[in-house]
Design a protein around this motif. Structure first.
Motif, mmCIF file in Angstrom:
data_model
loop_
_atom_site.group_PDB
_atom_site.id
_atom_site.type_symbol
_atom_site.label_atom_id
_atom_site.label_comp_id
_atom_site.label_asym_id
_atom_site.label_seq_id
_atom_site.Cartn_x
_atom_site.Cartn_y
_atom_site.Cartn_z
ATOM 1 N N ASP A 83 51.142 36.705 35.458
ATOM 2 C CA ASP A 83 51.534 37.376 36.696
ATOM 3 C C ASP A 83 50.482 38.416 37.036
ATOM 4 O O ASP A 83 50.763 39.488 37.538
ATOM 5 C CB ASP A 83 52.918 38.000 36.575
ATOM 6 C CG ASP A 83 53.008 38.925 35.378
ATOM 7 O OD1 ASP A 83 52.098 38.906 34.540
ATOM 8 O OD2 ASP A 83 53.994 39.666 35.303
ATOM 9 N N LEU A 84 49.251 38.072 36.696
ATOM 10 C CA LEU A 84 48.153 38.986 36.956
ATOM 11 C C LEU A 84 47.838 39.053 38.436
ATOM 12 O O LEU A 84 48.024 38.104 39.152
ATOM 13 C CB LEU A 84 46.887 38.513 36.221
ATOM 14 C CG LEU A 84 46.742 38.855 34.756
ATOM 15 C CD1 LEU A 84 47.838 39.795 34.283
ATOM 16 C CD2 LEU A 84 46.724 37.617 33.904
ATOM 17 N N GLY A 85 47.331 40.189 38.821
ATOM 18 C CA GLY A 85 46.828 40.301 40.189
ATOM 19 C C GLY A 85 47.912 40.370 41.219
ATOM 20 O O GLY A 85 47.790 41.071 42.192
ATOM 21 N N GLY A 86 48.973 39.646 41.033
ATOM 22 C CA GLY A 86 50.102 39.779 41.955
ATOM 23 C C GLY A 86 50.544 41.225 41.910
ATOM 24 O O GLY A 86 50.737 41.785 40.843
ATOM 25 N N ALA A 87 50.660 41.821 43.082
ATOM 26 C CA ALA A 87 50.840 43.265 43.127
ATOM 27 C C ALA A 87 52.045 43.704 42.328
ATOM 28 O O ALA A 87 52.151 44.837 41.927
ATOM 29 C CB ALA A 87 50.992 43.722 44.568
ATOM 30 N N MET A 111 41.730 44.945 52.625
ATOM 31 C CA MET A 111 41.434 45.530 51.305
ATOM 32 C C MET A 111 40.992 46.982 51.485
ATOM 33 O O MET A 111 40.109 47.246 52.272
ATOM 34 C CB MET A 111 40.314 44.720 50.682
ATOM 35 C CG MET A 111 40.385 44.665 49.174
ATOM 36 S SD MET A 111 41.897 43.913 48.525
ATOM 37 C CE MET A 111 42.010 42.430 49.533
ATOM 38 N N PRO A 112 41.613 47.870 50.790
ATOM 39 C CA PRO A 112 41.292 49.271 51.019
ATOM 40 C C PRO A 112 39.913 49.572 50.465
ATOM 41 O O PRO A 112 39.396 48.852 49.621
ATOM 42 C CB PRO A 112 42.346 50.018 50.207
ATOM 43 C CG PRO A 112 42.688 49.078 49.108
ATOM 44 C CD PRO A 112 42.471 47.692 49.629
ATOM 45 N N GLU A 129 49.973 50.872 39.294
ATOM 46 C CA GLU A 129 50.183 49.436 39.315
ATOM 47 C C GLU A 129 48.988 48.691 38.722
ATOM 48 O O GLU A 129 49.139 47.748 37.949
ATOM 49 C CB GLU A 129 50.436 49.004 40.764
ATOM 50 C CG GLU A 129 50.863 47.579 40.900
ATOM 51 C CD GLU A 129 49.839 46.802 41.669
ATOM 52 O OE1 GLU A 129 49.407 45.756 41.162
ATOM 53 O OE2 GLU A 129 49.463 47.262 42.765
ATOM 54 N N ARG A 130 47.797 49.138 39.100
ATOM 55 C CA ARG A 130 46.595 48.493 38.555
ATOM 56 C C ARG A 130 46.515 48.679 37.044
ATOM 57 O O ARG A 130 46.160 47.769 36.310
ATOM 58 C CB ARG A 130 45.337 49.094 39.197
ATOM 59 C CG ARG A 130 45.183 48.822 40.668
ATOM 60 C CD ARG A 130 44.704 47.440 40.947
ATOM 61 N NE ARG A 130 45.799 46.533 41.223
ATOM 62 C CZ ARG A 130 45.673 45.237 41.427
ATOM 63 N NH1 ARG A 130 44.485 44.681 41.399
ATOM 64 N NH2 ARG A 130 46.718 44.475 41.640
ATOM 65 N N ARG A 182 50.563 55.267 43.361
ATOM 66 C CA ARG A 182 51.190 53.948 43.236
ATOM 67 C C ARG A 182 50.202 52.882 42.834
ATOM 68 O O ARG A 182 50.444 52.116 41.901
ATOM 69 C CB ARG A 182 51.808 53.620 44.593
ATOM 70 C CG ARG A 182 52.528 52.317 44.717
ATOM 71 C CD ARG A 182 53.418 52.418 45.925
ATOM 72 N NE ARG A 182 53.795 51.232 46.635
ATOM 73 C CZ ARG A 182 53.623 49.974 46.324
ATOM 74 N NH1 ARG A 182 52.977 49.659 45.246
ATOM 75 N NH2 ARG A 182 54.064 49.011 47.086
ATOM 76 N N MET A 237 35.621 37.676 46.290
ATOM 77 C CA MET A 237 37.019 37.924 46.122
ATOM 78 C C MET A 237 37.903 37.096 47.019
ATOM 79 O O MET A 237 38.993 36.736 46.646
ATOM 80 C CB MET A 237 37.250 39.366 46.515
ATOM 81 C CG MET A 237 38.044 40.124 45.577
ATOM 82 S SD MET A 237 37.896 41.821 46.074
ATOM 83 C CE MET A 237 38.882 41.839 47.552
ATOM 84 N N ASP A 270 30.932 46.589 45.134
ATOM 85 C CA ASP A 270 32.144 46.380 45.905
ATOM 86 C C ASP A 270 31.918 45.354 47.001
ATOM 87 O O ASP A 270 32.773 44.509 47.258
ATOM 88 C CB ASP A 270 32.587 47.703 46.510
ATOM 89 C CG ASP A 270 34.066 47.695 46.761
ATOM 90 O OD1 ASP A 270 34.807 47.572 45.777
ATOM 91 O OD2 ASP A 270 34.461 47.767 47.934
ATOM 92 N N THR A 272 37.080 51.001 48.500
ATOM 93 C CA THR A 272 36.352 51.754 47.518
ATOM 94 C C THR A 272 35.146 52.242 48.309
ATOM 95 O O THR A 272 34.682 51.523 49.172
ATOM 96 C CB THR A 272 35.900 50.835 46.381
ATOM 97 O OG1 THR A 272 36.871 49.818 46.231
ATOM 98 C CG2 THR A 272 35.755 51.581 45.095
ATOM 99 N N PRO A 294 42.227 45.543 44.471
ATOM 100 C CA PRO A 294 41.530 46.722 44.942
ATOM 101 C C PRO A 294 41.449 47.734 43.821
ATOM 102 O O PRO A 294 42.358 47.833 43.017
ATOM 103 C CB PRO A 294 42.428 47.221 46.057
ATOM 104 C CG PRO A 294 43.754 46.614 45.793
ATOM 105 C CD PRO A 294 43.499 45.330 45.122
ATOM 106 N N TRP A 295 40.338 48.437 43.775
ATOM 107 C CA TRP A 295 40.103 49.530 42.827
ATOM 108 C C TRP A 295 39.856 49.064 41.403
ATOM 109 O O TRP A 295 39.360 49.829 40.576
ATOM 110 C CB TRP A 295 41.271 50.513 42.787
ATOM 111 C CG TRP A 295 41.757 50.947 44.128
ATOM 112 C CD1 TRP A 295 42.921 50.565 44.742
ATOM 113 C CD2 TRP A 295 41.128 51.863 45.041
ATOM 114 N NE1 TRP A 295 43.045 51.187 45.952
ATOM 115 C CE2 TRP A 295 41.968 51.986 46.154
ATOM 116 C CE3 TRP A 295 39.950 52.587 44.992
ATOM 117 C CZ2 TRP A 295 41.658 52.803 47.240
ATOM 118 C CZ3 TRP A 295 39.641 53.399 46.064
ATOM 119 C CH2 TRP A 295 40.482 53.497 47.170
ATOM 120 N N MET A 351 48.843 46.430 35.282
ATOM 121 C CA MET A 351 48.387 45.063 35.318
ATOM 122 C C MET A 351 47.267 44.840 34.297
ATOM 123 O O MET A 351 47.274 43.859 33.564
ATOM 124 C CB MET A 351 47.909 44.755 36.738
ATOM 125 C CG MET A 351 47.605 43.328 37.014
ATOM 126 S SD MET A 351 45.882 42.995 36.748
ATOM 127 C CE MET A 351 45.171 44.090 37.985
#
Lengths: 123, 123
Positions: A112-116, A1-2, B54-55, B50, A18, A11, A4, B20-21, B58
């Motif tokens: 289709d939430l959260g799915g990238a 997870m990138p 995308e976020r 990106r 999460m 976070d 924050t 994320p974010w 969503m």
DNA sequence: TTTTATAGTTACTTTTTCGTCCCTACTTTA
DNA sequence: TAAAGTAGGGACGAAAAAGTAACTATAAAA
């Protein structure tokens, strides 16, 4: 997870909750009380041994669950929520309430939430 | 993210916040009010175009943010929180409060939470 | 005339995550 | 005698997630 920026304490707590299965595990422990590993595993259908172990270790490091091992010969390990774990129950309930309301409003219909939804989902 | 059985509405909401974010974006929108894309991007340092797009898409699908596009020639797009987005602010605050308390208790000192801590983290 | 800005989209690449399978050691059950 | 249960550990590999970079269009500014 990138990342924050880590100065945001929220976070950290999110990274805690999460993880996959995490809330489910906390929920079971909160609802059914302390449980042994095997029972817990059966209460969270679909989880792999590896995941369950790893999540429990992580929650333990965070002081959210305790672990008690009986040194019997097939060892018996029991997990339960610490007071800090119970703190979380409150948040979970609040979230569950909203979730419930949203569900009656049909928010999750086309879920289709959260799915990238990224273009590079290889099949 | 592996599937906790979808009948759990909480799971949907978590998959929403979890990305994320996501909380950071909601926080900015809630704190600074509606913002244009570029401003938002600068307010969430480190996020890629990106990811932000995308976020936002969503969150928009979930009815948590609205999007308003001015058809000017360099297009100007503004995002803001819907009432449903404000619902979330409550949960975020509750979580933030716990996070704050835990921080004073030093829970996040050795913060390797959430990271899978799996044995196969290649460096 | 080249650059800059807007709000993205798309392709490519890397990193991370998580499931599957096989191993432990001992006891009880079939 | 062989199998199953207990609570995992570790290796391997597939799949997903997320970063990077290059591209779009047009108008205004330098």
């Amino acid at each position: 997870m990138p990342r924050t920026p880590p100065q945001c304490p929220m976070d950290s707590i999110l990274r805690l909750l999460m993880g996959p299965w995490t809330t489910h595990i906390i929920w079971v422990l909160s609802d059914q009380g302390p449980q042994r590993f095997g029972v817990l595993k059966r209460a969270v259908p679909g989880i792999s041994t590896r995941m369950l172990t790893e999540r429990l270790r992580m929650l333990q490091r965070a002081g959210v669950v305790w672990r008690e091992q009986a040194e019997t010969i097939p060892p018996a390990v029991t997990y339960g929520l610490t007071p800090r774990g119970n703190d979380l129950r409150g948040v979970l309930d609040a979230m569950g309430e909203i979730a419930e309301r949203w569900k009656t409003e049909g928010v999750f219909e086309d879920d289709d939430l959260g799915g990238a939804a990224s273009p590079n989902s290889r099949v």
